[in-house]
Design a protein around this motif. Structure first.
Motif, PDB file in Angstrom:
ATOM      1  N   GLU A  93      96.646 -29.674  38.827  1.00  0.00           N
ATOM      2  CA  GLU A  93      96.975 -31.093  38.733  1.00  0.00           C
ATOM      3  C   GLU A  93      97.691 -31.421  37.420  1.00  0.00           C
ATOM      4  OE1 GLU A  93      94.180 -30.355  41.837  1.00  0.00           O
ATOM      5  OE2 GLU A  93      94.047 -29.810  39.724  1.00  0.00           O
ATOM      6  N   GLN A  94      97.257 -30.794  36.324  1.00  0.00           N
ATOM      7  CA  GLN A  94      97.915 -31.020  35.032  1.00  0.00           C
ATOM      8  C   GLN A  94      99.348 -30.504  35.058  1.00  0.00           C
ATOM      9  OE1 GLN A  94      95.260 -29.160  32.167  1.00  0.00           O
ATOM     10  NE2 GLN A  94      94.656 -31.171  31.432  1.00  0.00           N
ATOM     11  N   VAL A  95      99.547 -29.345  35.665  1.00  0.00           N
ATOM     12  CA  VAL A  95     100.883 -28.755  35.766  1.00  0.00           C
ATOM     13  C   VAL A  95     101.792 -29.686  36.569  1.00  0.00           C
ATOM     14  CG1 VAL A  95     102.158 -26.863  36.865  1.00  0.00           C
ATOM     15  CG2 VAL A  95     100.203 -26.361  35.402  1.00  0.00           C
ATOM     16  N   LEU A  96     101.304 -30.167  37.696  1.00  0.00           N
ATOM     17  CA  LEU A  96     102.108 -31.051  38.529  1.00  0.00           C
ATOM     18  C   LEU A  96     102.377 -32.381  37.827  1.00  0.00           C
ATOM     19  CD1 LEU A  96     100.529 -30.318  42.023  1.00  0.00           C
ATOM     20  CD2 LEU A  96     102.666 -29.418  41.065  1.00  0.00           C
ATOM     21  N   ALA A  97     101.387 -32.891  37.114  1.00  0.00           N
ATOM     22  CA  ALA A  97     101.552 -34.162  36.403  1.00  0.00           C
ATOM     23  C   ALA A  97     102.582 -34.055  35.281  1.00  0.00           C
ATOM     24  CB  ALA A  97     100.213 -34.636  35.850  1.00  0.00           C
ATOM     25  N   SER A  98     102.784 -32.856  34.742  1.00  0.00           N
ATOM     26  CA  SER A  98     103.767 -32.689  33.669  1.00  0.00           C
ATOM     27  C   SER A  98     105.194 -32.647  34.191  1.00  0.00           C
ATOM     28  CB  SER A  98     103.452 -31.439  32.843  1.00  0.00           C
ATOM     29  OG  SER A  98     103.692 -30.270  33.587  1.00  0.00           O
ATOM     30  N   GLY A  99     105.361 -32.582  35.515  1.00  0.00           N
ATOM     31  CA  GLY A  99     106.703 -32.626  36.082  1.00  0.00           C
ATOM     32  C   GLY A  99     107.096 -31.418  36.898  1.00  0.00           C
ATOM     33  N   CYS A 100     106.196 -30.492  37.090  1.00  0.00           N
ATOM     34  CA  CYS A 100     106.523 -29.303  37.885  1.00  0.00           C
ATOM     35  C   CYS A 100     106.463 -29.619  39.376  1.00  0.00           C
ATOM     36  CB  CYS A 100     105.559 -28.154  37.567  1.00  0.00           C
ATOM     37  SG  CYS A 100     105.779 -27.494  35.911  1.00  0.00           S
ATOM     38  N   THR A 101     107.323 -28.934  40.109  1.00  0.00           N
ATOM     39  CA  THR A 101     107.401 -29.075  41.556  1.00  0.00           C
ATOM     40  C   THR A 101     106.256 -28.337  42.232  1.00  0.00           C
ATOM     41  OG1 THR A 101     109.791 -29.055  41.346  1.00  0.00           O
ATOM     42  CG2 THR A 101     108.910 -28.641  43.542  1.00  0.00           C
TER      43      THR A 101
END
Length: 138
Positions: A93-101
């Motif tokens: 979730e943190q990875v996705l929230a930072s802008g990753c697809t």
């Protein structure tokens, strides 16, 4: 048809080699960068079709790199897939929230890695790839 260009932003040489080998053996053009700042510069210079991004990078971590890529209008439409050993609850979730697809766990599975990458490249939603179901990520 031109081969897709993939930028790998990864500081571990063994991981760079494995990803490059797998991708090039399937016809992709691969660019390598060993840190976040150089990765952003390479993305600006080459405008790849996809960026594979390690999260644990020296000096500028992958979260900050993803945010910088998203903030740049010339790069914001490029899918960024985190390739990381972070596998604790909440890390995805943190990875996705930072802008990753997307998110691929390390160690990568050589048998499914390329097919997973192809799926991200086939994501041809219109210019704004944002999806509210992933917390605003492309």
């Amino acid at each position: 048809m031109t081969a897709s260009t993939i930028l790998v932003i990864e500081d571990q040489v063994q991981n760079q080699y494995l990803m490059k080998y797998l991708l090039e053996s399937h016809g992709f053009h691969v660019l390598l960068s060993g840190d976040g700042k150089a990765g952003i510069d390479a993305a600006l210079a080459h405008v790849p079709d996809l960026i594979l991004l390690d999260i644990q990078l020296p000096e500028m971590n992958g979260h900050d790199v993803a945010k910088a890529l998203q903030a740049n209008p010339h790069l914001s439409s490029i899918p960024v897939v985190a390739v990381t050993s972070y596998a604790m609850p909440g890390d995805r979730e943190q990875v996705l929230a930072s802008g990753c697809t997307g998110y691929i766990e390390k160690p990568i599975n050589p048998e499914t890695f390329v097919s997973t990458i192809k799926e991200y490249l086939q994501d041809t939603r219109p210019a704004d790839r944002r999806d509210s179901s992933t917390g605003g990520c492309k």
